[in-house]
Motif scaffolding. Structure first.
Motif, PDB file in Angstrom:
ATOM      1  N   SER A 172     -49.617  -4.789  -2.524  1.00 12.92           N
ATOM      2  CA  SER A 172     -50.272  -5.573  -2.439  1.00 12.92           C
ATOM      3  C   SER A 172     -50.919  -6.905  -3.634  1.00 12.92           C
ATOM      4  O   SER A 172     -51.265  -6.831  -4.387  1.00 12.92           O
ATOM      5  CB  SER A 172     -51.461  -5.808  -1.674  1.00 12.92           C
ATOM      6  N   LYS A 179     -55.312  -5.005   2.329  1.00 15.10           N
ATOM      7  CA  LYS A 179     -54.132  -4.884   2.332  1.00 15.10           C
ATOM      8  C   LYS A 179     -53.195  -4.918   3.611  1.00 15.10           C
ATOM      9  O   LYS A 179     -52.678  -5.011   4.903  1.00 15.10           O
ATOM     10  CB  LYS A 179     -53.525  -4.178   2.410  1.00 15.10           C
ATOM     11  N   ARG A 228     -46.470  -7.104   0.243  1.00 14.60           N
ATOM     12  CA  ARG A 228     -46.690  -6.061   0.201  1.00 14.60           C
ATOM     13  C   ARG A 228     -44.953  -5.856  -0.280  1.00 14.60           C
ATOM     14  O   ARG A 228     -44.142  -6.396  -0.094  1.00 14.60           O
ATOM     15  CB  ARG A 228     -46.677  -5.254   2.284  1.00 14.60           C
TER      16      ARG A 228
END
Length: 253
Positions: free
Chosen positions: A141, A100, A136
């Motif tokens: 994610s 992420k 995102r």
């Protein structure tokens, strides 16, 4: 590999954006499309094109995670088999998706040992640097945006911020496209978007074979026809696969 990009550590909001007018136009088009019955693949194509135009990168690809957590290509700036194959390699896109956070490879030749599968393949394809940012959505994610350049250290932190902004918009668009059932989770519905890509791949193959042209040319023919007729790219692809429309003459131009 450069340290992961962190907005909090690199706040350059006062710095003027390069090609800001082009970026703003792309953002306006993207937001406007979300208010109607939009084509998710075309939205992603426009965002990828904006990404390369504003950052000066050579190519970009948007990858979406399937139900097994494996990344699949949803859109790319070039439909060549070589680029699509490269995007599937275990590289910065997987790192960005799983962690992420952004991943940077400023010099693919220098970082070949760290990226044993991706770096040699990317270098062989003519690229010198690669970057990826996560798609995102809230705290999740759902995929990654990969950016490729033919020069080393091509993108700076500001470029990565632009890439992340475009990736976030793509994630919102994908979520709006796939959340069809009330209360359904995003992960459970992501195959809806990926199935659209499967149909497009089938149609590309049909056009390429019948028109004796490469896959990228076949994709551009489909995309041009969709824009000219005001229809979804996925609907055009379905009609080609089912034999309801024939674009062979266009593909052969």
């Amino acid at each position: 590999m450069a340290p992961p990009f962190d907005d909090r550590q690199h706040d350059r909001s006062s710095e003027p954006l390069p090609d800001s007018i082009q970026l703003l136009r792309s953002l306006v088009r993207a937001v406007d499309s979300l208010a109607s019955d939009f084509d998710v693949v075309e939205l992603c194509q426009q965002l990828l094109e904006a990404c390369t135009e504003v950052t000066g990168a050579s190519d970009a690809g948007l990858l979406l995670a399937d139900q097994r957590g494996e990344l699949q290509v949803l859109a790319s700036t070039n439909e060549s088999v070589r680029l699509l194959g490269l995007l599937q390699h275990q590289g910065p896109s997987l790192h960005a998706y799983r962690n992420k956070t952004a991943a940077s490879i400023p010099d693919l030749r220098a970082d070949a040992d760290r990226w044993p599968e991706f770096a040699p393949a990317a270098s062989a394809a003519g690229y010198r640097s690669a970057y990826a940012v996560p798609l995102r959505l809230h705290r999740d994610s759902v995929g990654a945006l990969t950016i490729l350049a033919t020069s080393a250290a091509a993108l700076g932190q500001l470029d990565l911020r632009i890439g992340q902004l475009l990736a976030d918009i793509a994630a919102v668009g994908i979520a709006q496209h796939v959340l069809l059932a009330q209360g359904a989770t995003i992960q459970a519905q992501l195959p809806t978007a990926l199935n659209t890509r499967v149909t497009i791949e089938q149609a590309k193959g049909v056009l390429a074979e019948r028109g004796d042209r490469d896959m990228d040319r076949a994709f551009q023919v489909m995309r041009g026809h969709a824009r000219a007729t005001g229809r979804r790219l996925s609907d055009i692809a379905g009609d080609i696969v089912e034999g309801r429309i024939d674009l062979r003459a266009d593909a052969a131009d």
